[in-house]
Write a protein that holds these residues in place. Structure first.
Motif, short mmCIF file in Angstrom:
data_model
loop_
_atom_site.label_atom_id
_atom_site.label_comp_id
_atom_site.label_asym_id
_atom_site.label_seq_id
_atom_site.Cartn_x
_atom_site.Cartn_y
_atom_site.Cartn_z
N LEU A 1 0.82 -1.21 0.00
CA LEU A 1 0.00 0.00 0.00
C LEU A 1 0.86 1.27 0.00
O LEU A 1 1.93 1.29 0.60
N VAL A 2 0.34 2.29 -0.67
CA VAL A 2 0.95 3.62 -0.65
C VAL A 2 -0.07 4.56 -0.04
O VAL A 2 -1.21 4.67 -0.54
N TYR A 3 0.30 5.23 1.04
CA TYR A 3 -0.54 6.24 1.68
C TYR A 3 0.02 7.60 1.28
O TYR A 3 1.21 7.88 1.50
N THR A 4 -0.81 8.45 0.70
CA THR A 4 -0.38 9.79 0.30
C THR A 4 -1.32 10.82 0.92
O THR A 4 -2.53 10.73 0.74
N VAL A 5 -0.75 11.77 1.66
CA VAL A 5 -1.52 12.88 2.20
C VAL A 5 -1.36 14.03 1.22
O VAL A 5 -0.25 14.38 0.82
N GLU A 6 -2.50 14.58 0.81
CA GLU A 6 -2.51 15.65 -0.17
C GLU A 6 -3.20 16.88 0.39
O GLU A 6 -4.09 16.77 1.23
N ALA A 7 -2.79 18.06 -0.10
CA ALA A 7 -3.38 19.33 0.32
C ALA A 7 -3.82 20.10 -0.91
O ALA A 7 -3.26 19.96 -2.00
N SER A 8 -4.86 20.93 -0.71
CA SER A 8 -5.39 21.74 -1.80
C SER A 8 -5.95 23.05 -1.26
O SER A 8 -6.49 23.09 -0.15
N ASP A 9 -5.83 24.10 -2.05
CA ASP A 9 -6.45 25.38 -1.71
C ASP A 9 -7.79 25.56 -2.39
O ASP A 9 -8.54 26.48 -2.06
N ASP A 10 -8.10 24.69 -3.39
CA ASP A 10 -9.34 24.86 -4.15
C ASP A 10 -10.18 23.59 -4.27
O ASP A 10 -11.21 23.58 -4.93
N ASN A 11 -9.72 22.48 -3.67
CA ASN A 11 -10.42 21.18 -3.72
C ASN A 11 -10.47 20.62 -5.14
O ASN A 11 -11.27 19.76 -5.44
N ILE A 12 -9.60 21.14 -6.02
CA ILE A 12 -9.50 20.64 -7.40
C ILE A 12 -8.08 20.16 -7.68
O ILE A 12 -7.87 19.04 -8.12
#
Length: 102
Positions: free
Chosen positions: A34-45
């Protein structure tokens, strides 16, 4: 007794003292595929990876990504990823965790 299915859901919070967004989630340390990736966004796109775990290894900050990563426990591991301060960039901020199989 059946396990609680909501226990596997990530929990996002805003630390009102430090003004950091945080996301906490369980990581299966024995799941080497498994690969766990935490992602961030300022616009939810548009999403930017800020921390990642591959092959059951601990979650690591990615370049220009998370402020910090904390792991506790053995199986499953509880992971908390701390994002940059919200006050640096006014406006919305979103965090998510994606899990993919190798």
């Amino acid at each position: 007794r059946l396990p609680d299915p909501t226990a596997a859901l990530p929990v996002g919070t805003l630390n009102t003292t430090t003004h950091h967004m945080e996301i906490t989630f369980p990581r299966e340390s024995l799941a080497k595929d498994l690969v766990y990736t935490v992602e961030a966004s300022d616009d939810n796109i548009t999403w930017t990876p800020i921390a990642q775990s591959v092959h059951g290894k601990p979650v690591k900050k990615l370049r220009r990504g998370a402020l910090s990563v904390h792991e506790t426990g053995l199986y499953p591991v509880s992971v908390t990823v701390v994002d940059r301060p919200v006050t640096l960039t006014p406006g919305p901020r979103f965090l998510r965790v994606t899990v993919t199989r190798l």
